[in-house]
Design an enzyme around this catalytic site. Structure first.
Site, PDB file in Angstrom:
ATOM      1  CB  CYS A 278      -0.746   0.167   1.407  1.00  0.00           C
ATOM      2  SG  CYS A 278      -2.021  -1.469   1.180  1.00  0.00           S
TER       3      CYS A 278
HETATM    4  N1  SAJ Z   1       6.944   2.317   8.679  1.00  0.00           N
HETATM    5  C1  SAJ Z   1       8.055   3.087   9.324  1.00  0.00           C
HETATM    6  N2  SAJ Z   1       7.610   3.482  10.254  1.00  0.00           N
HETATM    7  C2  SAJ Z   1       6.373   4.003  11.132  1.00  0.00           C
HETATM    8  C3  SAJ Z   1       5.281   3.054  10.145  1.00  0.00           C
HETATM    9  C4  SAJ Z   1       5.592   2.391   9.799  1.00  0.00           C
HETATM   10  O1  SAJ Z   1       9.053   2.394   8.463  1.00  0.00           O
HETATM   11  O2  SAJ Z   1       6.389   4.430  11.407  1.00  0.00           O
HETATM   12  C5  SAJ Z   1       6.895   1.043   7.772  1.00  0.00           C
HETATM   13  C6  SAJ Z   1       6.508   0.052   8.385  1.00  0.00           C
HETATM   14  O3  SAJ Z   1       7.558  -0.824   8.073  1.00  0.00           O
HETATM   15  C7  SAJ Z   1       6.685  -0.429   6.785  1.00  0.00           C
HETATM   16  C8  SAJ Z   1       5.730   0.559   5.871  1.00  0.00           C
HETATM   17  O4  SAJ Z   1       6.452   1.540   6.716  1.00  0.00           O
HETATM   18  O5  SAJ Z   1       6.959  -1.230   5.704  1.00  0.00           O
HETATM   19  C9  SAJ Z   1       4.134   0.702   6.086  1.00  0.00           C
HETATM   20  O6  SAJ Z   1       3.835   0.250   7.111  1.00  0.00           O
HETATM   21  P1  SAJ Z   1       2.566   0.520   7.704  1.00  0.00           P
HETATM   22  O7  SAJ Z   1       2.082   0.154   9.313  1.00  0.00           O
HETATM   23  O8  SAJ Z   1       2.083   1.776   6.601  1.00  0.00           O
HETATM   24  O9  SAJ Z   1       1.493  -0.619   6.928  1.00  0.00           O
HETATM   25  P2  SAJ Z   1       0.953  -1.174   6.010  1.00  0.00           P
HETATM   26  O10 SAJ Z   1       1.313  -0.404   5.008  1.00  0.00           O
HETATM   27  O11 SAJ Z   1       0.109  -2.896   6.501  1.00  0.00           O
HETATM   28  O12 SAJ Z   1      -0.225   0.288   5.773  1.00  0.00           O
HETATM   29  C10 SAJ Z   1      -1.443  -0.739   5.916  1.00  0.00           C
HETATM   30  C11 SAJ Z   1      -2.264   0.468   5.665  1.00  0.00           C
HETATM   31  N3  SAJ Z   1      -3.605   0.398   5.264  1.00  0.00           N
HETATM   32  C12 SAJ Z   1      -4.788  -0.011   4.578  1.00  0.00           C
HETATM   33  O13 SAJ Z   1      -4.487   0.398   3.399  1.00  0.00           O
HETATM   34  C13 SAJ Z   1      -6.047  -0.329   4.215  1.00  0.00           C
HETATM   35  C14 SAJ Z   1      -2.467   2.181   5.661  1.00  0.00           C
HETATM   36  O14 SAJ Z   1      -2.924   2.819   5.688  1.00  0.00           O
HETATM   37  C15 SAJ Z   1      -2.771   1.969   7.647  1.00  0.00           C
HETATM   38  O15 SAJ Z   1      -2.671   3.216   8.208  1.00  0.00           O
HETATM   39  C16 SAJ Z   1      -1.763   0.773   8.371  1.00  0.00           C
HETATM   40  O16 SAJ Z   1      -1.468  -0.795   7.220  1.00  0.00           O
HETATM   41  C17 SAJ Z   1      -1.322   0.701   9.564  1.00  0.00           C
HETATM   42  O17 SAJ Z   1      -1.747   1.624   9.881  1.00  0.00           O
HETATM   43  O18 SAJ Z   1      -1.517  -0.559   9.782  1.00  0.00           O
END
Ligand code: SAJ
Length: 440
Positions: A278
């Site tokens: 995403c």
């Molecule tokens: N990450 C960081 N620092 C942070 C947060 C995340 O480096 O502070 C990295 C994670 O390790 C990962 C990437 O960013 O590699 C994305 O992480 P994410 O927490 O955004 O998780 P995703 O990719 O699973 O995003 C999903 C998305 N859900 C949908 O699109 C419906 C996102 O909108 C959600 O906000 C997120 O999950 C969530 O909050 O868990």
């Protein structure tokens, strides 16, 4: 599915009284939970997928999605309200169609609309008067009105009169124990007000809250803004890591202190880079669309530039760590802990760990990894690796141990006390200060 042409009021009443069949096109991590929620609410659902394997698994009561169990599939089947099929002609027998197909990027970073195009072509072949079509796949603003609507109008339909069309972004977060399809508010934007109304009435049967907005493009942008918000803020946290490193400040300590501000602040944390299907992908749909309107979405470009530079930064940090014991990357034995794109999930898509492994390999390091969620991984066409079971390895057999994804099962104390060197990209060693630990 009724055969006579029904009035809007008749359709509205049919949906209100659950007298309709839902078709879900695309039975993946978005479509299957949607199927489950509607069948659970006693609504007939036909699930459509091009994959024979997925359809046959579902018929046998086998789930291939982390958040849906076999028992849930079996109970869907037992109701007699759910059938899965690869026969798209069955679309002629549904009243509402929800399109939940992937929207990846091509190698050129342009949107790959082929899945949506294929689904819409199938739907347009079997269009029936009075059907409601809802696109859920994340896409650029304008897709519903500029791509789907003309296709349906060419078939002789008038949106809002004898066919209804809306966009409603999926907000499925695989593995999220608190928020599911059911309790995550559903934004809905119809081409006309009655399209919006029918879509909201549909979702109200299975989802706690619907949020109507004035158009499909508003709803399309809502989703992209949500995920661009994360990409940009994660990039800001990553740049803070680079800045803190220059200032000899522990960025994690600094962010955690900033996070004590009870208003006007939301903590994001640096990491090895941006993974997942995403966050690294969705903002590119927006910047691509804006390019076509001669607008440069600078924040998106800058965030991508910073986030994609993090694997290089981690490799540099590994070089610095090895240098502290007079070793080079070339010839060193390096253990990568965690290659999934975020902790405690089994998804490796766009994982920065793969970039880190590729670079270290190029510099001549001997790489091993552990990730109990990812038994094997194809790093490149030539390199396929298998996870080493922790019980079969000694951390001190490696010159450097790199924590890329801090899965919950890691015993950090044990790792620290048994490793010559540690590069920690996730603050997994928080509270442990030892000169053998190098944090980003
Ligand atoms: N990450 C960081 N620092 C942070 C947060 C995340 O480096 O502070 C990295 C994670 O390790 C990962 C990437 O960013 O590699 C994305 O992480 P994410 O927490 O955004 O998780 P995703 O990719 O699973 O995003 C999903 C998305 N859900 C949908 O699109 C419906 C996102 O909108 C959600 O906000 C997120 O999950 C969530 O909050 O868990």
């Amino acid at each position: 599915m009724s055969t006579t042409v029904r009035t809007y009021q008749e359709i509205k009443i049919a949906i209100e009284f659950k007298n309709f069949t839902l078709g879900v096109v695309g039975l993946g991590y978005v479509g299957l939970p949607l199927v489950h929620e509607f069948v659970e609410n006693n609504i007939s659902v036909i699930g459509f997928d091009i994959s024979e394997d997925k359809v046959s698994k579902l018929k046998k009561g086998i789930s291939y999605i982390q958040d849906i169990s076999n028992d849930q599939i079996k109970s869907c089947n037992a109701t007699g309200k759910f059938t899965a099929t690869t026969d798209f002609s069955e679309l002629a027998h549904v009243d509402v169609v929800s399109i939940c197909v992937p929207t990846p990027l091509r190698k050129t970073k342009d949107p790959d609309m082929s899945y949506i195009a294929s689904a819409v072509n199938s739907i347009s072949e079997y269009l029936q008067p009075g059907q409601l079509i809802i696109l859920e796949s994340t896409t650029y603003p304008g897709t519903t009105e500029e791509l789907l609507q003309p296709i349906f109008e060419k078939k002789g339909f008038t949106i809002g009169e004898n066919l209804y069309l809306a966009f409603s972004p999926e907000r499925v977060d695989p593995g999220n124990a608190s928020f599911s399809t059911k309790n995550t508010p559903k934004v809905v934007g119809g081409v006309t007000p009655n399209c919006t109304e029918l879509a909201c009435l549909t979702y109200n049967h299975a989802i706690d809250q619907t949020i109507p907005v004035s158009s499909p493009r508003t709803a399309e942008l809502v989703k992209l803004y949500e995920n661009t918000f994360r990409s940009v803020n994660i990039a800001m946290a990553n740049e803070m890591a680079l800045i803190a490193n220059k200032l000899n400040i522990d960025v994690w300590e600094m962010i955690n202190a900033a996070a004590t501000k009870p208003f006007g602040f939301m903590p994001f944390y640096p990491g090895p880079g941006l993974g997942g299907h995403c966050i690294p992908i969705d903002p590119s749909y927006l910047s691509w669309k804006m390019k076509s309107l001669n607008y440069d979405a600078r924040f998106i470009a800058l965030a991508e530039q910073i986030n994609t530079s993090m694997p290089n930064y981690v490799v540099k940090k590994i070089g610095i760590a090895l240098n502290s014991i007079k070793k080079a990357i070339n010839g060193s034995n390096i253990l990568i802990l965690g290659i999934a794109y975020k902790p405690n999930i089994n998804d490796v898509r766009e994982s920065p760990a793969l970039d880190i492994i590729k670079q270290l390999t190029k510099f001549g390091a001997n790489i091993s990894y552990n990730d109990d969620f990812i038994p094997t991984v194809s790093v490149t066409k030539e390199i396929t690796m298998s996870s080493i079971n922790l019980s079969h390895l000694n951390y001190n057999d490696f010159d450097c141990v790199v924590i890329v994804t801090n899965h919950g099962y890691y015993d950090i104390e044990k790792i620290v006390s048994n490793s010559h060197l540690i590069v920690d990209t996730r603050n997994a060693t928080k509270g442990i200060s030892q000169e053998t630990i190098f944090k980003i």
